[in-house]
Design a protein around this motif. Structure first.
Motif, mmCIF file in Angstrom:
data_model
loop_
_atom_site.group_PDB
_atom_site.id
_atom_site.type_symbol
_atom_site.label_atom_id
_atom_site.label_comp_id
_atom_site.label_asym_id
_atom_site.label_seq_id
_atom_site.Cartn_x
_atom_site.Cartn_y
_atom_site.Cartn_z
ATOM 1 N N UNK A 197 0.846 -1.190 0.000
ATOM 2 C CA UNK A 197 0.000 0.000 0.000
ATOM 3 C C UNK A 197 0.885 1.244 0.000
ATOM 4 N N UNK A 198 0.845 1.985 -1.108
ATOM 5 C CA UNK A 198 1.504 3.291 -1.107
ATOM 6 C C UNK A 198 0.715 4.188 -0.177
ATOM 7 N N UNK A 199 1.404 4.872 0.737
ATOM 8 C CA UNK A 199 0.693 5.676 1.730
ATOM 9 C C UNK A 199 0.018 6.887 1.121
ATOM 10 N N UNK A 200 0.659 7.555 0.184
ATOM 11 C CA UNK A 200 0.147 8.841 -0.297
ATOM 12 C C UNK A 200 0.147 8.995 -1.796
ATOM 13 N N UNK A 201 1.122 9.737 -2.360
ATOM 14 C CA UNK A 201 1.054 10.090 -3.784
ATOM 15 C C UNK A 201 1.037 8.877 -4.704
ATOM 16 N N UNK A 202 0.135 8.945 -5.686
ATOM 17 C CA UNK A 202 -0.040 7.834 -6.609
ATOM 18 C C UNK A 202 -0.012 8.336 -8.054
ATOM 19 N N UNK A 203 -0.402 9.606 -8.223
ATOM 20 C CA UNK A 203 -0.449 10.203 -9.571
ATOM 21 C C UNK A 203 0.879 10.915 -9.788
ATOM 22 N N UNK A 204 1.715 10.367 -10.635
ATOM 23 C CA UNK A 204 3.042 10.959 -10.845
ATOM 24 C C UNK A 204 3.007 11.839 -12.094
ATOM 25 N N UNK A 205 3.286 13.125 -11.894
ATOM 26 C CA UNK A 205 3.321 14.074 -13.013
ATOM 27 C C UNK A 205 4.712 14.709 -13.064
ATOM 28 N N UNK A 206 5.020 15.409 -14.152
ATOM 29 C CA UNK A 206 6.318 16.077 -14.345
ATOM 30 C C UNK A 206 7.482 15.142 -13.970
ATOM 31 N N UNK A 207 7.557 13.960 -14.624
ATOM 32 C CA UNK A 207 8.556 12.957 -14.212
ATOM 33 C C UNK A 207 9.994 13.451 -14.318
ATOM 34 N N UNK A 208 10.225 14.465 -15.182
ATOM 35 C CA UNK A 208 11.611 14.929 -15.346
ATOM 36 C C UNK A 208 12.180 15.473 -14.037
ATOM 37 N N UNK A 209 11.277 15.956 -13.140
ATOM 38 C CA UNK A 209 11.766 16.502 -11.865
ATOM 39 C C UNK A 209 12.357 15.396 -10.985
ATOM 40 N N UNK A 210 11.883 14.179 -11.184
ATOM 41 C CA UNK A 210 12.448 13.032 -10.448
ATOM 42 C C UNK A 210 13.726 12.574 -11.164
ATOM 43 N N UNK A 211 13.620 12.472 -12.491
ATOM 44 C CA UNK A 211 14.784 11.987 -13.266
ATOM 45 C C UNK A 211 16.003 12.883 -13.073
ATOM 46 N N UNK A 212 15.757 14.196 -12.979
ATOM 47 C CA UNK A 212 16.850 15.164 -12.795
ATOM 48 C C UNK A 212 17.736 14.833 -11.593
ATOM 49 N N UNK A 213 17.116 14.268 -10.550
ATOM 50 C CA UNK A 213 17.875 14.011 -9.320
ATOM 51 C C UNK A 213 18.959 12.958 -9.566
ATOM 52 N N UNK A 214 18.669 12.010 -10.443
ATOM 53 C CA UNK A 214 19.681 10.999 -10.787
ATOM 54 C C UNK A 214 20.741 11.614 -11.699
ATOM 55 N N UNK A 215 20.250 12.477 -12.609
ATOM 56 C CA UNK A 215 21.179 13.103 -13.574
ATOM 57 C C UNK A 215 22.199 14.008 -12.881
ATOM 58 N N UNK A 216 21.849 14.540 -11.716
ATOM 59 C CA UNK A 216 22.804 15.386 -10.968
ATOM 60 C C UNK A 216 24.121 14.643 -10.744
ATOM 61 N N UNK A 217 24.019 13.303 -10.671
ATOM 62 C CA UNK A 217 25.205 12.484 -10.385
ATOM 63 C C UNK A 217 25.581 11.626 -11.598
ATOM 64 N N UNK A 218 25.146 12.097 -12.777
ATOM 65 C CA UNK A 218 25.401 11.373 -14.020
ATOM 66 C C UNK A 218 24.935 9.927 -13.970
#
Ligand code: FAD
Length: 485
Positions: free
Chosen positions: A49-70
């Protein structure tokens, strides 16, 4: 430079990673033994059971965090686009499948009210303008100076930000069902569509711009992917300890004190914890100016949430991944939640069925759900120890009639969270689901500042600061740190 982040919600994790990428020595402290805050995961007997957010929008904002470290996000998380974004169901049984397919959208609108097709097109065009300003240009701008707001004011007024989202939608759309559907977005970030500034109309366009995604394995997989990244990048994680005091001297941050009495010194403290609770409970020795006291006191808080998590021993195959079921009355119900602070039987609810997309969320032949009902926050003084079971039974009865026949006899796992959980476990003032409301008078400069107006070295990320709640909002708040720290 030593920086401490208090709290491991999406905003806190993003802040820790962004500061690490700038070579800070970062420690993240989380009260609970698991990370994620509102995005925590509860695993029970084969159900995830995911506790909260389920609708993921603007995925690039998540992807960017990985890209910070190449690094490539695909090696940590898998985001799958959804075809149907929400299925809306009205009290008379009418259904509307809301998606990014504009032809199908217009066909369905035409069936309800022909005249509104054109209005819909115009509304989308207008929300693009709001999006260009409110999100692209301003979501990651620090509003800690009045001048920054003054400069933006003419443009914001031109975009009619003094109007509510419902009122904006109503200028384009005549049919009441369509008005409800196209103005519901503020509820996703804790606001009443009838009072939330129309700037939040930008969410309608944001969804269209990048689509709606589901994180395979659940939203919790994003949190665990980010945790892995933090460990790899040598961010120190202290889990299961609460910060009980932020230490300062001469108006400058010195560090924090934990519940085991350990003190950790730092140059900066970044709070992902709810700002009003931080100011009231963690900075007890600090004297606030009358102006700041007034600002804190005048804030209106978002609604509370009753979230019922349940697993069934059969699958409900015709139920969509995301369903929004409207009750009969809408405005009256929202008035009760936000203003009168009382419960009402005529509920509207959001039903999440991740196992529609991802079978791994439930044991074979079973279904995994949560249903979220907006309720008053704890300013209501509702006693959830007695009202909780009543609410659960009301929701089951409603869902049995509208969506999930014979539900009660098929439930094999269940539990619920009330505003008490948000207040006691997540340290949120009044147990609000999304911190302070997204009203115009509580937005941008008028929100709690990202760079504290009270103490040097103190910063905020997350739902209670600019730009606001929702995963894209809190991730954007962490981006602001790049500019101010
Ligand atoms: C049920 C629900 C459904 C939602 N659905 C969506 C959705 O579909 N899409 C979307 O985009 N958004 C959704 N949201 C909103 C979104 O989840 C939140 O706005 C966002 O996750 C909040 O993140 P945050 O960074 O503000 O931190 P939070 O998640 O609020 O985390 C704060 C953390 O700080 C910790 N903490 C507090 N005080 C201390 C202390 N003193 N010491 C140590 N730790 C402390 C808490 O334990 C918590 O872990 C939903 C929210 C809820 C509740």
């Amino acid at each position: 430079m030593k920086s401490i982040v208090i709290g491991s919600g999406f905003g806190g994790i993003a802040a820790a990673l962004r500061l690490k990428a700038k070579n800070h020595n970062v420690t993240l402290i989380e009260k609970h033994s698991d990370l994620g805050g509102r995005a925590r995961v509860f695993k029970k007997n084969g159900f995830t059971f995911d506790g909260g957010p389920t609708v993921i929008t603007a995925p690039h904002l998540i992807q960017e965090l990985f890209e910070l470290f190449n690094k490539k996000s695909e090696n940590y998380i898998e985001l799958a686009p959804l075809k149907t974004w929400y299925r809306f169901i009205f009290e008379d049984g009418m259904k509307f499948d809301y998606s990014g397919n504009e032809n199908q959208m217009k066909k369905q609108i035409e069936k309800i009210n022909k005249e509104d097709v054109n209005g819909y097109e115009e509304l989308v065009k207008f929300t693009k303008k709001i999006f260009d300003k409110g999100f692209t240009e301003l979501a990651d701008v620090p509003f800690d100076k009045l001048l920054v707001l003054m400069r933006q004011l003419p443009a914001l007024l031109k975009l009619k930000s003094y109007k509510s989202v419902y009122s904006l939608v109503s200028t384009y759309i005549k049919n009441e069902k369509l008005r409800r559907m196209l103005s519901m977005h503020p509820l996703l970030v804790g606001g009443n569509p009838f009072t939330t500034t129309s700037i939040y109309g930008l969410i309608l366009y944001l969804e269209k711009k990048w689509g709606i995604y589901y994180s395979m394995g659940g939203t919790g997989k994003i949190i665990s992917g980010l945790e892995k990244l933090m460990i790899e990048e040598k961010i120190e994680l202290i889990k299961g300890h609460e910060v009980i005091n932020i230490i300062s001297s001469n108006n400058k941050i010195d560090g924090v004190k934990l519940d085991n009495q350990k003190e950790i010194s730092a140059d900066n403290v970044i709070c992902n914890a709810d700002p009003p609770a931080v100011y009231e409970k963690l900075l007890t020795k600090k004297k606030f100016s009358p102006l700041f006291q007034w600002k804190k006191k005048r804030m209106h808080y978002s609604m509370g949430l009753f979230v019922y998590y349940f697993g069934t021993k059969k699958t409900y195959d015709d139920v969509e991944h995301h369903t929004i079921k409207f009750g009969d009355k809408y405005k009256e119900h929202l008035d009760d939640i936000f203003d009168n602070k009382k419960l009402n039987d005529d509920i509207s609810y959001y039903l999440h069925r991740p196992s529609a997309t991802d079978k791994s969320m439930a044991p074979e032949g079973h279904d995994c759900f949560y249903v979220l009902v907006p309720v008053p926050n704890n300013q209501s003084t509702i006693d959830w120890s007695t009202e909780g079971d009543k609410m659960k039974n009301l929701i089951i009865n409603k869902m049995e009639k509208a969506l999930l026949p014979n539900l009660r006899e098929n439930i094999v796992e269940d539990f619920y969270l009330t505003p008490d959980y948000f207040e006691k476990e997540l340290n949120t003032k009044y147990g609000s689901g999304f911190s302070i409301q997204p009203k115009f008078t509580q937005s941008a400069y008028f929100r709690f500042h990202n760079k504290s107006e009270i103490c040097e070295g103190l910063y905020f990320v997350g739902a209670g600061t600019h730009p606001g709640a929702g995963v894209p909002g809190v991730l954007s708040s962490a981006k602001i740190l790049d500019k101010i720290l």
